[in-house]
Design a protein around this motif. Structure first.
Motif, PDB file in Angstrom:
ATOM      1  N   GLY A  60       0.804  -1.215   0.000  1.00 47.61           N
ATOM      2  CA  GLY A  60       0.000   0.000   0.000  1.00 47.61           C
ATOM      3  C   GLY A  60       0.836   1.264   0.000  1.00 47.61           C
ATOM      4  O   GLY A  60       0.360   2.338  -0.376  1.00 47.61           O
ATOM      5  N   VAL A  61       2.085   1.148   0.408  1.00 45.54           N
ATOM      6  CA  VAL A  61       3.029   2.269   0.381  1.00 45.54           C
ATOM      7  C   VAL A  61       3.953   2.144  -0.825  1.00 45.54           C
ATOM      8  O   VAL A  61       3.997   3.026  -1.682  1.00 45.54           O
ATOM      9  N   ALA A  62       4.667   1.032  -0.904  1.00 40.57           N
ATOM     10  CA  ALA A  62       5.653   0.851  -1.976  1.00 40.57           C
ATOM     11  C   ALA A  62       5.001   0.805  -3.346  1.00 40.57           C
ATOM     12  O   ALA A  62       5.595   1.253  -4.335  1.00 40.57           O
ATOM     13  N   GLY A  63       3.774   0.278  -3.409  1.00 40.45           N
ATOM     14  CA  GLY A  63       3.104   0.142  -4.697  1.00 40.45           C
ATOM     15  C   GLY A  63       1.811   0.911  -4.781  1.00 40.45           C
ATOM     16  O   GLY A  63       0.879   0.506  -5.489  1.00 40.45           O
ATOM     17  N   ARG A  64       1.742   2.031  -4.053  1.00 40.84           N
ATOM     18  CA  ARG A  64       0.498   2.814  -4.074  1.00 40.84           C
ATOM     19  C   ARG A  64       0.146   3.207  -5.503  1.00 40.84           C
ATOM     20  O   ARG A  64      -1.018   3.223  -5.892  1.00 40.84           O
ATOM     21  N   ASN A  65       1.145   3.540  -6.314  1.00 43.18           N
ATOM     22  CA  ASN A  65       0.959   3.736  -7.750  1.00 43.18           C
ATOM     23  C   ASN A  65       1.403   2.454  -8.444  1.00 43.18           C
ATOM     24  O   ASN A  65       2.583   2.093  -8.371  1.00 43.18           O
ATOM     25  N   PRO A  66       0.480   1.739  -9.103  1.00 44.12           N
ATOM     26  CA  PRO A  66       0.882   0.489  -9.765  1.00 44.12           C
ATOM     27  C   PRO A  66       2.049   0.653 -10.736  1.00 44.12           C
ATOM     28  O   PRO A  66       2.841  -0.275 -10.914  1.00 44.12           O
ATOM     29  N   GLY A  67       2.181   1.826 -11.339  1.00 40.04           N
ATOM     30  CA  GLY A  67       3.280   2.065 -12.263  1.00 40.04           C
ATOM     31  C   GLY A  67       4.641   2.104 -11.607  1.00 40.04           C
ATOM     32  O   GLY A  67       5.673   2.057 -12.285  1.00 40.04           O
ATOM     33  N   ARG A  68       4.654   2.171 -10.292  1.00 42.10           N
ATOM     34  CA  ARG A  68       5.919   2.205  -9.548  1.00 42.10           C
ATOM     35  C   ARG A  68       6.405   0.811  -9.167  1.00 42.10           C
ATOM     36  O   ARG A  68       7.572   0.624  -8.806  1.00 42.10           O
ATOM     37  N   HIS A 241      -8.638  13.618  -4.530  1.00 43.63           N
ATOM     38  CA  HIS A 241      -7.359  13.640  -5.239  1.00 43.63           C
ATOM     39  C   HIS A 241      -7.199  14.951  -6.007  1.00 43.63           C
ATOM     40  O   HIS A 241      -8.171  15.503  -6.543  1.00 43.63           O
ATOM     41  N   PHE A 242      -5.989  15.416  -6.038  1.00 45.75           N
ATOM     42  CA  PHE A 242      -5.581  16.511  -6.920  1.00 45.75           C
ATOM     43  C   PHE A 242      -5.048  15.855  -8.194  1.00 45.75           C
ATOM     44  O   PHE A 242      -4.178  14.994  -8.138  1.00 45.75           O
ATOM     45  N   VAL A 243      -5.595  16.250  -9.349  1.00 42.39           N
ATOM     46  CA  VAL A 243      -5.304  15.551 -10.607  1.00 42.39           C
ATOM     47  C   VAL A 243      -4.709  16.523 -11.620  1.00 42.39           C
ATOM     48  O   VAL A 243      -5.220  17.633 -11.810  1.00 42.39           O
ATOM     49  N   CYS A 244      -3.619  16.092 -12.263  1.00 40.26           N
ATOM     50  CA  CYS A 244      -3.012  16.836 -13.365  1.00 40.26           C
ATOM     51  C   CYS A 244      -2.997  15.933 -14.594  1.00 40.26           C
ATOM     52  O   CYS A 244      -2.686  14.745 -14.493  1.00 40.26           O
ATOM     53  N   GLN A 245      -3.304  16.505 -15.722  1.00 41.72           N
ATOM     54  CA  GLN A 245      -3.310  15.735 -16.966  1.00 41.72           C
ATOM     55  C   GLN A 245      -2.607  16.526 -18.059  1.00 41.72           C
ATOM     56  O   GLN A 245      -2.802  17.735 -18.181  1.00 41.72           O
ATOM     57  N   VAL A 246      -1.804  15.824 -18.851  1.00 44.31           N
ATOM     58  CA  VAL A 246      -1.158  16.449 -20.000  1.00 44.31           C
ATOM     59  C   VAL A 246      -1.513  15.626 -21.237  1.00 44.31           C
ATOM     60  O   VAL A 246      -1.336  14.406 -21.257  1.00 44.31           O
ATOM     61  N   ASP A 280       0.693   9.302  -6.812  1.00 48.31           N
ATOM     62  CA  ASP A 280      -0.038   8.233  -6.140  1.00 48.31           C
ATOM     63  C   ASP A 280      -0.769   7.340  -7.133  1.00 48.31           C
ATOM     64  O   ASP A 280      -1.135   6.211  -6.778  1.00 48.31           O
ATOM     65  N   LEU A 281      -0.983   7.804  -8.329  1.00 49.46           N
ATOM     66  CA  LEU A 281      -1.581   6.998  -9.396  1.00 49.46           C
ATOM     67  C   LEU A 281      -1.257   7.666 -10.721  1.00 49.46           C
ATOM     68  O   LEU A 281      -1.325   8.899 -10.841  1.00 49.46           O
ATOM     69  N   VAL A 282      -0.884   6.850 -11.707  1.00 49.62           N
ATOM     70  CA  VAL A 282      -0.666   7.343 -13.064  1.00 49.62           C
ATOM     71  C   VAL A 282      -1.536   6.520 -13.999  1.00 49.62           C
ATOM     72  O   VAL A 282      -1.460   5.292 -14.014  1.00 49.62           O
ATOM     73  N   ARG A 283      -2.378   7.206 -14.770  1.00 50.09           N
ATOM     74  CA  ARG A 283      -3.184   6.556 -15.799  1.00 50.09           C
ATOM     75  C   ARG A 283      -2.735   7.102 -17.153  1.00 50.09           C
ATOM     76  O   ARG A 283      -2.368   8.270 -17.277  1.00 50.09           O
ATOM     77  N   LEU A 284      -2.802   6.265 -18.175  1.00 52.05           N
ATOM     78  CA  LEU A 284      -2.263   6.650 -19.475  1.00 52.05           C
ATOM     79  C   LEU A 284      -3.129   6.079 -20.584  1.00 52.05           C
ATOM     80  O   LEU A 284      -3.606   4.947 -20.496  1.00 52.05           O
ATOM     81  N   HIS A 285      -3.331   6.878 -21.610  1.00 50.46           N
ATOM     82  CA  HIS A 285      -3.934   6.384 -22.849  1.00 50.46           C
ATOM     83  C   HIS A 285      -3.099   6.887 -24.010  1.00 50.46           C
ATOM     84  O   HIS A 285      -2.768   8.076 -24.087  1.00 50.46           O
ATOM     85  N   THR A 286      -2.721   5.975 -24.902  1.00 51.13           N
ATOM     86  CA  THR A 286      -1.954   6.384 -26.082  1.00 51.13           C
ATOM     87  C   THR A 286      -2.490   5.686 -27.310  1.00 51.13           C
ATOM     88  O   THR A 286      -2.943   4.537 -27.258  1.00 51.13           O
ATOM     89  N   SER A 287      -2.477   6.413 -28.421  1.00 48.10           N
ATOM     90  CA  SER A 287      -2.864   5.887 -29.728  1.00 48.10           C
ATOM     91  C   SER A 287      -2.073   6.676 -30.757  1.00 48.10           C
ATOM     92  O   SER A 287      -1.377   7.637 -30.409  1.00 48.10           O
ATOM     93  N   PHE A 297      -2.716  12.832  -7.033  1.00 42.35           N
ATOM     94  CA  PHE A 297      -2.056  13.037  -5.744  1.00 42.35           C
ATOM     95  C   PHE A 297      -3.138  13.064  -4.664  1.00 42.35           C
ATOM     96  O   PHE A 297      -4.075  13.851  -4.762  1.00 42.35           O
ATOM     97  N   ARG A 298      -3.006  12.212  -3.662  1.00 43.76           N
ATOM     98  CA  ARG A 298      -4.003  12.173  -2.600  1.00 43.76           C
ATOM     99  C   ARG A 298      -3.979  13.443  -1.783  1.00 43.76           C
ATOM    100  O   ARG A 298      -2.936  13.940  -1.399  1.00 43.76           O
TER     101      ARG A 298
END
Length: 299
Positions: A60-68, A241-246, A280-287, A297-298
């Motif tokens: 829950g700490v080390a892998g709070r973001n699955p991408g980590r 959550h505070f969310v940033c998207q690019v 705390d979480l990274v989501r991605l979509h690419t095409s 960020f929590r």
């Protein structure tokens, strides 16, 4: 080897994990465990003094973001023993994972197979069959070539990790209300200030606001360098959550982007890895010609 362990209760959990650990210790094979806190406590109590010989981590700490998890947990341990077989228990999916987190968790499980191709590593992934949705267990059969339960082990006839990777690469839902900024080489400083100011107003600490600023800097710089010269930065808060998207017009072709460990002196290919470590979480979509990266960020 990347088996899934299906367990129904604490007794089945311990029956499937403790022998795995003790076999490793008896064979002098390096072993690490990264599971949710409650299961970590179960294992620590059952192992007794043997727990001192195991690297134990709260997922829950080390892998709070699955991408980590691949670079920061699995590879971080395996790469310290490059010439040895290593054994790891990793439990990245548990009942309290949110719907926002789960697609990244499923993709992570599928990407383990790619990340460790040719490596002498065994990664056992427990799944709580009583409390996880059936669809999660179906996905587990697609991301793990070997399945283990109280009746024994069997080869998964559904194994197809590529379908999971592609299937969860879906457009992300649009936010209801967001602040927007188009960023290019002329206004990088404005983008940093924009992110930091919104983070502080949302309630993030000064240290976490600095993390937000660094993450946004990496993302918009990637957009400028690889996404057509500019990117659209959007910021909002939702569900604590505070969310940033690019968003930009590039394409990510490496499914392990952001999951390759780099040496401390490396000056390239650090951006998405840094993002995965800080968020705390990274989501991605690419095409083709379209990539969106969303970081949480929590609060």
């Amino acid at each position: 080897m990347h088996p899934a362990l299906f367990y129904r209760d604490a007794d089945e959990y311990l029956a499937g994990t403790v022998p795995f650990i003790r076999f490793s210790l008896a064979a002098d094979v390096p072993v690490a465990v990264s599971v949710p806190a409650a299961n970590l406590a179960l294992l620590r109590a059952e192992l007794g003094a043997d727990a001192e010989a195991v690297l134990l981590m709260d997922m829950g700490v080390a892998g709070r973001n699955p991408g980590r998890i691949i670079p920061g947990v699995l590879r971080a341990f395996a790469d310290t023993h490059p010439d040895q077989h290593v054994r790891i228990i990793g439990e990245p999916i548990w009942p309290n994972r949110s719907d926002h987190e789960y697609p990244a968790c499923a993709q992570h499980e599928a990407l383990i197979n790619l990340a460790f191709t040719g490596r002498d590593v065994t990664i056992l992934c427990p799944y709580d069959t009583q409390n996880l949705p059936p669809a999660v267990l179906t996905d587990a059969e697609m991301t793990h070539p070997l399945l283990i339960d109280s009746t024994g082990q069997r080869t998964s006839g559904a194994y197809d990790p590529e379908t999971i990777i592609a299937g969860y690469n879906q457009p992300l839902p649009e936010p209801v209300d967001a602040a927007d900024l188009t960023v290019d080489t002329t206004n990088l400083a404005q983008a940093r200030s924009f992110a930091r100011t919104h983070a502080r107003h949302a309630g993030l600490s000064p240290d976490r606001a600095a993390d937000v600023e660094l993450v946004v800097t990496e993302l918009v710089t990637n957009s400028i360098d690889h996404g057509g010269g500019s990117g659209t930065l959007r910021i909002w808060t939702v569900d604590g959550h505070f969310v940033c998207q690019v968003h930009d017009h590039g394409t990510l072709t490496d499914p392990l982007a952001g999951r390759h460990p780099v040496t401390p002196d490396a000056h390239r290919n650090r951006g998405l890895l840094l993002v995965n470590h800080l968020a705390d979480l990274v989501r991605l979509h690419t095409s083709p010609g379209d990539t969106t990266i969303r970081v949480h960020f929590r609060l």
